[in-house]
Motif scaffolding. Structure first.
Motif, short mmCIF file in Angstrom:
data_model
loop_
_atom_site.label_atom_id
_atom_site.label_comp_id
_atom_site.label_asym_id
_atom_site.label_seq_id
_atom_site.Cartn_x
_atom_site.Cartn_y
_atom_site.Cartn_z
N ASP A 44 -7.78 6.92 -0.55
CA ASP A 44 -6.89 7.40 -1.61
C ASP A 44 -6.10 6.27 -2.24
O ASP A 44 -5.80 6.30 -3.43
CB ASP A 44 -5.94 8.46 -1.05
N LEU A 102 0.86 -1.20 0.00
CA LEU A 102 0.00 0.00 0.00
C LEU A 102 0.89 1.24 0.00
O LEU A 102 2.06 1.17 0.38
CB LEU A 102 -0.89 0.00 1.24
N LEU A 103 0.33 2.35 -0.44
CA LEU A 103 1.07 3.60 -0.39
C LEU A 103 0.92 4.17 1.02
O LEU A 103 -0.19 4.50 1.44
CB LEU A 103 0.54 4.58 -1.43
N GLN A 149 -7.44 6.70 -10.54
CA GLN A 149 -6.86 7.96 -11.03
C GLN A 149 -5.88 7.69 -12.16
O GLN A 149 -5.84 8.45 -13.14
CB GLN A 149 -6.17 8.70 -9.88
N VAL A 150 -5.10 6.61 -12.05
CA VAL A 150 -4.12 6.37 -13.11
C VAL A 150 -4.79 6.06 -14.43
O VAL A 150 -4.20 6.25 -15.48
CB VAL A 150 -3.14 5.21 -12.78
N THR A 151 -6.02 5.56 -14.38
CA THR A 151 -6.70 5.25 -15.63
C THR A 151 -7.52 6.43 -16.12
O THR A 151 -8.26 6.31 -17.09
CB THR A 151 -7.60 4.02 -15.47
N GLY A 152 -7.41 7.55 -15.43
CA GLY A 152 -8.04 8.76 -15.91
C GLY A 152 -9.53 8.85 -15.64
O GLY A 152 -10.26 9.54 -16.34
N HIS A 153 -10.01 8.12 -14.62
CA HIS A 153 -11.42 8.25 -14.26
C HIS A 153 -11.69 9.61 -13.65
O HIS A 153 -10.84 10.19 -12.98
CB HIS A 153 -11.81 7.17 -13.25
N SER A 154 -12.88 10.11 -13.87
CA SER A 154 -13.22 11.42 -13.32
C SER A 154 -13.46 11.29 -11.82
O SER A 154 -13.68 10.20 -11.29
CB SER A 154 -14.49 11.96 -13.98
N ARG A 155 -13.40 12.43 -11.15
CA ARG A 155 -13.59 12.40 -9.70
C ARG A 155 -14.98 11.89 -9.32
O ARG A 155 -15.16 11.25 -8.30
CB ARG A 155 -13.38 13.80 -9.13
N TYR A 171 -6.42 5.64 -6.13
CA TYR A 171 -5.26 5.83 -7.01
C TYR A 171 -5.33 4.93 -8.24
O TYR A 171 -4.99 5.36 -9.35
CB TYR A 171 -3.96 5.58 -6.24
N ALA A 172 -5.82 3.70 -8.02
CA ALA A 172 -5.91 2.76 -9.15
C ALA A 172 -6.86 3.29 -10.21
O ALA A 172 -6.72 2.99 -11.40
CB ALA A 172 -6.37 1.40 -8.67
N ARG A 203 -1.00 7.61 1.98
CA ARG A 203 -2.36 7.85 1.52
C ARG A 203 -3.34 7.12 2.40
O ARG A 203 -3.04 6.04 2.91
CB ARG A 203 -2.53 7.33 0.09
N ARG A 224 -8.12 -2.39 -3.88
CA ARG A 224 -7.42 -1.65 -4.92
C ARG A 224 -7.28 -2.49 -6.19
O ARG A 224 -7.41 -1.99 -7.31
CB ARG A 224 -6.04 -1.23 -4.42
#
Lengths: 297, 255
Positions: free
Chosen positions: B106, B98-99, B113-119, B110-111, B102, B158
């Motif tokens: 988070d 894990l990070l 976010q890296v694929t560019g999903h919107s908030r 993160y998994a 975070r 995750r």
């Protein structure tokens, strides 16, 4: 795909908050390096300026015969002007020369009374100090064989002095350039090393990011932005220190010693811009490039 | 060699992995895993379990042989495409990975976010997967504030939040006590029942025998056992599944 700059900036700030110690180390390194650079640049320039002003005094003096008339002077001046590598020809009449000498040594010239032993003189400035000997040779050995003009009495002979002067100024310039190169290399290595250390502390984080499928640039952007922020902060700190030093130490001294008010150094504002740009660029590039090693999973 | 069916998710064909020192990580391994299967990979340390996992996420390249995942030859994936390939494979490790800086939320986000999903999507999906893994109350905790079992749940959340067709778990219970291990296995089984193929590496024979799933056993890089189908044709609920795990150890049925 929709990657916002905002996300990367938030990530960079979060990383800096959570890794305060390495970020601070990088910040301190950049600040110190930039202070050294900020002091060094004006010093190098002052040295160069001094060397250049010495070089600019390198010139050829042409002395006319005592009996030379105004027509002779005008002809010689025309001839001198068309010689290659001549930037400027300044005429000093025997009366001007006498007045000048009287001012410097009133007693000696009092004795002379109304006799003027001084000739009309041309001061020839070459386009570049290194041409001085060529210009001199062109006057002494013109294409017609002898002296350029029969009404020229003689040409100043500073061959040896000139050569020495040129050697010394060239040496000063090369030394300054070498020092500057060494300093820049040392700064880049130092900053690169500090950044690598702070990245090493976070290599696990990078590993995890790769495992969940983050692209290299997705991982890299926050690090680069962090580098930009750290670099900018370091530059601002360095500028504050330099500014205080300038106001508190240099400016009062400059009023007393003309040497310190080096005439041809970089003005303060461009120096600041150079420092900020250097800090940001080195730090951002350093982060981005140092990361490469950890991205190879 | 049976022809590859359309439902094959993992296919190893004559795969050899030789490490620099001359040690064989895998030696001519051939096996395949179908869609929606739950497969155990067992063997002692150094038998090649982790090599299989690392080959599957393309952290390593095979020395010989071909590996296909969902029909795609891994050798054809360029370095640049690896991140995109990995988004289709969920991975869970013994040490959670894990990070640390975070929160639970988070880490899982993160998994995405890296694929560019919107908030907005992230806000919708993360709580869902955290509910599935039983972490709804730990959203804002940092990993070092959680127990080992909870950390592993975060790591599974995750891995699963993208709903990958394949989930790999390398010794997911290696650091956990037996009761927590059962919970983790139960969670993996639940994920398997949503249609995800699950491959679990383990050296816990007792647990594996009780689970009665397909077992691939490796020894010195070779597949020495592939006990499969029939044993678990019956579709259990996760409750029954866990109950059986807690029960006394019974020797595996032989066909």
């Amino acid at each position: 795909m929709r990657f916002s700059l905002g996300f990367f900036i938030r990530e960079a700030l979060r990383a800096m908050r959570r890794n305060a110690a390495p970020s601070f180390a990088a910040l301190a390194t950049i600040t110190v390096t930039l202070i050294v650079v900020g002091v060094f640049i004006p010093i190098v320039q002052a040295t160069q300026g001094a060397a250049n002003s010495v070089r600019s005094r390198v010139l050829v003096d042409v002395y006319m015969q005592q009996k030379a008339t105004a027509a002779d002077d005008a002809r010689v001046e025309r001839e001198l002007r068309v010689l290659p590598h001549v930037a400027r020809v300044v005429f000093e009449s025997k009366r001007q020369a006498l007045a000048q000498q009287r001012r410097q040594n009133p007693v000696a010239y009092e004795i002379l009374g109304n006799i003027n032993p001084l000739p009309d003189t041309f001061h020839i400035y070459p386009t570049n100090p290194s041409y001085v000997l060529g210009v001199r040779a062109a006057i002494l050995h013109s294409s017609s064989g002898g002296m350029l003009d029969p009404s020229i009495e003689k040409v100043s002979n500073h061959t040896e002095d000139t050569q020495k002067l040129l050697t010394v100024t060239r040496f000063v310039m090369i030394t300054a350039a070498l020092l500057a190169a060494l300093l820049i290399a040392a700064s880049v290595l130092l900053i690169g090393n500090t950044i690598r250390l702070s990245l090493y502390a976070r290599r696990r984080e990078v590993e995890v990011m790769k495992l969940v499928g983050a692209t290299d640039w997705f991982i890299r952007w926050p690090f680069v932005i962090e580098g930009v922020i750290v670099g900018a902060f370091g530059a601002v700190l360095a500028i504050v220190v330099l500014g205080i030093t300038k106001l508190a130490v240099l400016d009062p001294l400059a009023n007393n010693f003309t040497l310190i008010a080096a005439p041809r150094t970089i003005p303060f504002v461009p120096l600041l811009l150079v420092l900020v740009a250097a800090g940001v660029a080195v730090s951002a590039l350093g982060s981005g490039i140092s990361l490469r090693r950890f991205l190879r999973v | 060699m049976p022809p590859m069916s359309r439902n094959t998710v993992i296919e190893f064909r004559g795969v050899t992995k030789k490490y620099g020192t001359g040690v064989y990580g895998l030696d001519q391994a051939t096996f395949s895993v179908d869609r929606e299967e739950f497969v155990f990979l067992i063997g002692s340390t150094g038998s090649g379990k982790s090599t299989v996992m690392r080959l599957l996420i393309k952290e390593l390249e095979p020395t010989e042989g071909t590996i296909r995942v969902a029909g795609r030859d891994l050798a054809a994936i360029t370095r640049r495409q690896i991140p995109f390939y990995r988004r289709n494979v969920g991975v869970v490790f013994q040490d959670f990975k894990l990070l640390p800086n975070r929160t639970v939320y988070d880490n899982v986000a993160y998994a995405l976010q890296v694929t560019g999903h919107s908030r907005r999507e992230i806000r919708a999906r993360v709580p869902d997967v955290l509910r599935l893994t039983g972490l709804s109350t730990k959203l804002h905790n940092y990993p070092d504030q959680l127990s080992g079992g909870e950390q592993q749940r975060v790591s599974i959340a995750r891995a699963f939040v993208n709903h990958p067709p394949l989930l790999l778990a390398d010794e997911p219970t290696g650091n956990l006590d037996p009761e927590t291990s059962i919970d983790i296995m139960r969670l993996l089984y639940r994920i398997n029942r949503t249609g995800t193929t699950v491959l679990v590496a383990s050296h816990d024979h007792v647990m594996v025998d009780k689970m009665r799933r397909r077992v691939l056993e490796l020894s010195r890089g070779r597949v020495i056992r592939d006990e499969a189908a029939g044993l678990y044709a019956r579709d259990e609920s996760t409750r029954e599944f866990a109950q059986r795990l807690r029960g006394p150890h019974e020797p595996p049925q032989t066909l």
